[in-house]
Write a protein that holds these residues in place. Structure first.
Motif, PDB file in Angstrom:
ATOM      1  N   GLU A 279       0.825  -1.207   0.000  1.00 19.84           N
ATOM      2  CA  GLU A 279       0.000   0.000   0.000  1.00 19.84           C
ATOM      3  C   GLU A 279       0.861   1.260   0.000  1.00 19.84           C
ATOM      4  O   GLU A 279       0.500   2.281  -0.609  1.00 19.84           O
ATOM      5  CB  GLU A 279      -0.905  -0.006   1.231  1.00 19.84           C
ATOM      6  CG  GLU A 279      -1.947   1.094   1.242  1.00 19.84           C
ATOM      7  CD  GLU A 279      -2.864   0.991   2.447  1.00 19.84           C
ATOM      8  OE1 GLU A 279      -2.438   1.422   3.546  1.00 19.84           O
ATOM      9  OE2 GLU A 279      -3.987   0.463   2.295  1.00 19.84           O
ATOM     10  N   MET A 280       2.027   1.181   0.645  1.00 18.64           N
ATOM     11  CA  MET A 280       2.955   2.315   0.697  1.00 18.64           C
ATOM     12  C   MET A 280       3.990   2.267  -0.426  1.00 18.64           C
ATOM     13  O   MET A 280       5.029   2.910  -0.350  1.00 18.64           O
ATOM     14  CB  MET A 280       3.665   2.356   2.047  1.00 18.64           C
ATOM     15  CG  MET A 280       2.766   2.658   3.224  1.00 18.64           C
ATOM     16  SD  MET A 280       2.038   4.331   3.145  1.00 18.64           S
ATOM     17  CE  MET A 280       0.312   3.941   2.836  1.00 18.64           C
ATOM     18  N   LYS A 281       3.727   1.449  -1.451  1.00 15.31           N
ATOM     19  CA  LYS A 281       4.558   1.364  -2.659  1.00 15.31           C
ATOM     20  C   LYS A 281       6.023   1.006  -2.347  1.00 15.31           C
ATOM     21  O   LYS A 281       6.951   1.554  -2.931  1.00 15.31           O
ATOM     22  CB  LYS A 281       4.500   2.686  -3.435  1.00 15.31           C
ATOM     23  CG  LYS A 281       3.089   3.025  -3.906  1.00 15.31           C
ATOM     24  CD  LYS A 281       3.048   4.333  -4.671  1.00 15.31           C
ATOM     25  CE  LYS A 281       1.631   4.646  -5.136  1.00 15.31           C
ATOM     26  NZ  LYS A 281       1.550   5.926  -5.887  1.00 15.31           N
ATOM     27  N   GLY A 282       6.183   0.099  -1.401  1.00 11.82           N
ATOM     28  CA  GLY A 282       7.505  -0.437  -1.106  1.00 11.82           C
ATOM     29  C   GLY A 282       8.352   0.392  -0.169  1.00 11.82           C
ATOM     30  O   GLY A 282       9.492   0.009   0.122  1.00 11.82           O
ATOM     31  N   ASP A 283       7.836   1.514   0.338  1.00  9.56           N
ATOM     32  CA  ASP A 283       8.603   2.341   1.274  1.00  9.56           C
ATOM     33  C   ASP A 283       8.623   1.646   2.636  1.00  9.56           C
ATOM     34  O   ASP A 283       7.584   1.495   3.289  1.00  9.56           O
ATOM     35  CB  ASP A 283       7.968   3.724   1.391  1.00  9.56           C
ATOM     36  CG  ASP A 283       8.826   4.700   2.180  1.00  9.56           C
ATOM     37  OD1 ASP A 283       9.135   4.405   3.360  1.00  9.56           O
ATOM     38  OD2 ASP A 283       9.186   5.750   1.639  1.00  9.56           O
ATOM     39  N   LEU A 284       9.814   1.221   3.087  1.00  6.81           N
ATOM     40  CA  LEU A 284       9.927   0.424   4.301  1.00  6.81           C
ATOM     41  C   LEU A 284       9.448   1.182   5.528  1.00  6.81           C
ATOM     42  O   LEU A 284       8.697   0.645   6.358  1.00  6.81           O
ATOM     43  CB  LEU A 284      11.383  -0.026   4.487  1.00  6.81           C
ATOM     44  CG  LEU A 284      11.677  -0.847   5.738  1.00  6.81           C
ATOM     45  CD1 LEU A 284      10.888  -2.139   5.747  1.00  6.81           C
ATOM     46  CD2 LEU A 284      13.172  -1.131   5.845  1.00  6.81           C
ATOM     47  N   PHE A 285       9.866   2.435   5.684  1.00  7.86           N
ATOM     48  CA  PHE A 285       9.492   3.213   6.859  1.00  7.86           C
ATOM     49  C   PHE A 285       7.980   3.439   6.906  1.00  7.86           C
ATOM     50  O   PHE A 285       7.350   3.281   7.956  1.00  7.86           O
ATOM     51  CB  PHE A 285      10.225   4.557   6.858  1.00  7.86           C
ATOM     52  CG  PHE A 285      11.714   4.426   7.030  1.00  7.86           C
ATOM     53  CD1 PHE A 285      12.249   4.172   8.278  1.00  7.86           C
ATOM     54  CD2 PHE A 285      12.560   4.534   5.956  1.00  7.86           C
ATOM     55  CE1 PHE A 285      13.616   4.038   8.454  1.00  7.86           C
ATOM     56  CE2 PHE A 285      13.927   4.401   6.112  1.00  7.86           C
ATOM     57  CZ  PHE A 285      14.460   4.154   7.363  1.00  7.86           C
ATOM     58  N   LEU A 286       7.401   3.803   5.769  1.00 12.09           N
ATOM     59  CA  LEU A 286       5.960   4.029   5.737  1.00 12.09           C
ATOM     60  C   LEU A 286       5.197   2.721   5.916  1.00 12.09           C
ATOM     61  O   LEU A 286       4.125   2.698   6.532  1.00 12.09           O
ATOM     62  CB  LEU A 286       5.568   4.690   4.416  1.00 12.09           C
ATOM     63  CG  LEU A 286       6.037   6.132   4.214  1.00 12.09           C
ATOM     64  CD1 LEU A 286       5.597   6.648   2.850  1.00 12.09           C
ATOM     65  CD2 LEU A 286       5.532   7.043   5.318  1.00 12.09           C
ATOM     66  N   GLY A 287       5.736   1.622   5.386  1.00 13.03           N
ATOM     67  CA  GLY A 287       5.086   0.327   5.562  1.00 13.03           C
ATOM     68  C   GLY A 287       5.024  -0.078   7.028  1.00 13.03           C
ATOM     69  O   GLY A 287       3.991  -0.564   7.512  1.00 13.03           O
ATOM     70  N   LEU A 288       6.125   0.119   7.757  1.00  9.72           N
ATOM     71  CA  LEU A 288       6.135  -0.188   9.189  1.00  9.72           C
ATOM     72  C   LEU A 288       5.205   0.751   9.957  1.00  9.72           C
ATOM     73  O   LEU A 288       4.503   0.324  10.887  1.00  9.72           O
ATOM     74  CB  LEU A 288       7.560  -0.081   9.732  1.00  9.72           C
ATOM     75  CG  LEU A 288       8.517  -1.185   9.294  1.00  9.72           C
ATOM     76  CD1 LEU A 288       9.954  -0.840   9.689  1.00  9.72           C
ATOM     77  CD2 LEU A 288       8.113  -2.527   9.899  1.00  9.72           C
ATOM     78  N   LEU A 289       5.203   2.005   9.569  1.00 10.28           N
ATOM     79  CA  LEU A 289       4.332   2.969  10.236  1.00 10.28           C
ATOM     80  C   LEU A 289       2.866   2.615  10.007  1.00 10.28           C
ATOM     81  O   LEU A 289       2.035   2.673  10.938  1.00 10.28           O
ATOM     82  CB  LEU A 289       4.636   4.370   9.711  1.00 10.28           C
ATOM     83  CG  LEU A 289       4.011   5.545  10.462  1.00 10.28           C
ATOM     84  CD1 LEU A 289       4.464   5.566  11.914  1.00 10.28           C
ATOM     85  CD2 LEU A 289       4.385   6.857   9.769  1.00 10.28           C
ATOM     86  N   ALA A 290       2.525   2.213   8.792  1.00  7.85           N
ATOM     87  CA  ALA A 290       1.151   1.818   8.487  1.00  7.85           C
ATOM     88  C   ALA A 290       0.773   0.555   9.244  1.00  7.85           C
ATOM     89  O   ALA A 290      -0.371   0.409   9.699  1.00  7.85           O
ATOM     90  CB  ALA A 290       0.998   1.599   6.978  1.00  7.85           C
ATOM     91  N   THR A 313       9.709  11.320   6.266  1.00  4.35           N
ATOM     92  CA  THR A 313      10.280  12.528   6.870  1.00  4.35           C
ATOM     93  C   THR A 313       9.229  13.611   7.055  1.00  4.35           C
ATOM     94  O   THR A 313       9.159  14.260   8.107  1.00  4.35           O
ATOM     95  CB  THR A 313      11.431  13.060   5.997  1.00  4.35           C
ATOM     96  OG1 THR A 313      12.421  12.041   5.853  1.00  4.35           O
ATOM     97  CG2 THR A 313      12.065  14.278   6.624  1.00  4.35           C
ATOM     98  N   THR A 314       8.384  13.809   6.060  1.00  8.93           N
ATOM     99  CA  THR A 314       7.402  14.899   6.131  1.00  8.93           C
ATOM    100  C   THR A 314       6.182  14.540   6.978  1.00  8.93           C
ATOM    101  O   THR A 314       5.457  15.452   7.413  1.00  8.93           O
ATOM    102  CB  THR A 314       6.946  15.293   4.717  1.00  8.93           C
ATOM    103  OG1 THR A 314       6.472  14.126   4.018  1.00  8.93           O
ATOM    104  CG2 THR A 314       8.098  15.904   3.934  1.00  8.93           C
ATOM    105  N   ILE A 315       5.917  13.264   7.239  1.00  7.45           N
ATOM    106  CA  ILE A 315       4.765  12.888   8.061  1.00  7.45           C
ATOM    107  C   ILE A 315       5.116  12.893   9.544  1.00  7.45           C
ATOM    108  O   ILE A 315       4.235  13.016  10.404  1.00  7.45           O
ATOM    109  CB  ILE A 315       4.216  11.497   7.651  1.00  7.45           C
ATOM    110  CG1 ILE A 315       2.841  11.233   8.293  1.00  7.45           C
ATOM    111  CG2 ILE A 315       5.176  10.406   8.038  1.00  7.45           C
ATOM    112  CD1 ILE A 315       1.772  12.220   7.915  1.00  7.45           C
ATOM    113  N   GLN A 316       6.400  12.800   9.892  1.00 11.08           N
ATOM    114  CA  GLN A 316       6.798  12.697  11.296  1.00 11.08           C
ATOM    115  C   GLN A 316       6.278  13.837  12.173  1.00 11.08           C
ATOM    116  O   GLN A 316       5.802  13.584  13.293  1.00 11.08           O
ATOM    117  CB  GLN A 316       8.323  12.617  11.406  1.00 11.08           C
ATOM    118  CG  GLN A 316       8.895  11.281  10.970  1.00 11.08           C
ATOM    119  CD  GLN A 316      10.360  11.144  11.331  1.00 11.08           C
ATOM    120  OE1 GLN A 316      10.731  11.181  12.494  1.00 11.08           O
ATOM    121  NE2 GLN A 316      11.210  10.994  10.317  1.00 11.08           N
ATOM    122  N   PRO A 317       6.348  15.103  11.756  1.00  8.08           N
ATOM    123  CA  PRO A 317       5.893  16.180  12.648  1.00  8.08           C
ATOM    124  C   PRO A 317       4.416  16.085  13.034  1.00  8.08           C
ATOM    125  O   PRO A 317       4.003  16.677  14.050  1.00  8.08           O
ATOM    126  CB  PRO A 317       6.155  17.454  11.832  1.00  8.08           C
ATOM    127  CG  PRO A 317       7.202  17.069  10.847  1.00  8.08           C
ATOM    128  CD  PRO A 317       6.921  15.648  10.518  1.00  8.08           C
TER     129      PRO A 317
END
Length: 370
Positions: A279-290, A313-317
């Motif tokens: 769903e996060m198009k292979g982005d490891l950090f976003l995949g773990l966050l999701a 990076t931009t979603i962290q704040p």
């Protein structure tokens, strides 16, 4: 009397030149037929195959040597001249690139001349020399200094995206450094009871087994239990999309899923993470966050659209501390398991050259190192 026998008969004079011209023509034809023919040399199929093989080996060796040398030179140059000043940084770096192009051109010309000289002695010398260069470069790759140059090269080519990935990677290394080694070793020891189940789940869903170990370590510290927020078992499974459960049942070969069963729990976790990673198009950090956020509040994809965020990076704040730190914690544990599987022990990050060595080994799922 026959007039042709008379010495002054003009008809006799007409005949003799014709006979001489005829004899001359015959002589020319005879000499042309006796001229030896030029023979063409045919290359035997076995000789042609050997020539192609040797040329391929030579090209391969030179390609490996050139590839690694360019990475090293550009990597060191990027580190030395990094900055935005035109005369101090940009102009020297551009000059260095032009010098590199010139050096490569001179090397190719020199190699061509050397190759001709080597072939006069043996056709095997040029391929052997190119392989020697490739082996020498391969030996240099195993050293930590090449790791630094390679990292600088990735940042140079990757630009803003790679710079962000490097920044987050160092957050993972810092989190690993802060772990208490004694407590971390106890958790690794507890994981052995569930090692086979996790390995089977990782293999079934084509995942890095260390990454799946890291998720389990973050969720339960390998102490399966039911938590107050509804999480169950080793991976603290909560609400899972039905498509994920169907995948888990299919891989397990079972019609019913029992989350209290650690093997079933691991397969559901692996299927869930693969779902969110896609769903996060292979982005490891976003995949773990999701994976950590789950379907709450529309899931991570809806949250990112709401705030106009494009990456981790931009979603962290916009996130609270717990989900924001979740990928870093998972990957720091995953790194610990990779080191333990590879070295048989947990290395202290700050001792000796361990920091560079650990970076060369790499973060599971993010990159595999060199």
């Amino acid at each position: 009397m026959d007039k042709t026998n008379l010495p002054n008969n003009p008809e006799a004079d007409d005949i003799k030149p014709k006979q001489r011209r005829k004899r001359t023509k015959v002589v020319r034809n005879a000499s042309a037929t006796n001229k030896p023919r030029k023979r063409t040399r045919r290359i035997q199929p076995s000789g042609l195959r050997r020539k192609i093989l040797l040329t391929s080996i030579e090209t391969f060796g030179l390609g490996i040597a050139a590839f690694c040398a360019i990475i090293m030179l550009l990597g060191y140059s990027a580190s030395r001249f990094s900055g935005t000043s035109f005369f101090v940084n940009l102009l020297p770096f551009a000059t260095g690139v032009l010098g590199l192009i010139l050096a490569v051109s001179l090397f190719l010309v020199g190699w061509w001349k050397l190759r001709k000289w080597l072939r006069l002695h043996s056709e095997f010398l040029a391929p052997a020399l190119s392989l020697t260069l490739a082996l020498l470069i391969s030996w240099l790759v195993t050293h930590d200094q090449f790791t630094l140059a390679y990292g600088n090269f990735r940042t140079l080519v990757g630009g803003k995206e790679e710079a962000g990935r490097v920044t987050i990677s160092h957050q993972v290394y810092a989190a690993y450094r802060r772990h208490d080694v004694t407590q971390l070793q106890k958790m690794v020891n507890r994981s052995q009871e569930y090692r086979q189940a996790i390995e089977d789940a990782a293999r079934s869903f084509n995942m890095d087994v260390n990454l799946l170990h890291g998720i389990a370590a973050t969720e339960s510290s390998f102490i399966p239990r039911d938590s107050s927020d509804g999480g169950k078992g080793l991976f603290q499974i909560t609400r899972v999309p039905e498509a994920v459960m169907a995948q888990a049942r299919k891989r397990l070969g079972s019609e019913k899923i029992a989350l209290e069963n650690s093997r079933h729990n691991a397969f559901v976790a692996a299927a869930t993470f693969k779902h969110y990673l896609a769903e996060m198009k292979g982005d490891l950090f976003l995949g773990l966050l999701a994976y950590n956020i789950g379907p709450a509040n529309g899931g991570l994809r809806f949250i990112m659209q709401q705030y106009g965020a494009a990456n981790f990076t931009t979603i962290q704040p916009y996130l609270q501390t717990l989900p924001r730190d979740y990928p870093i914690r998972v990957l720091s544990y995953s790194l610990a398991f990779r080191l333990w599987h590879k070295e048989g022990k947990l290395l202290a990050y700050e001792e000796g050259n361990n920091a560079i060595y650990i970076q060369r080994i790499g973060i599971p799922g993010l990159h595999t190192g060199l």
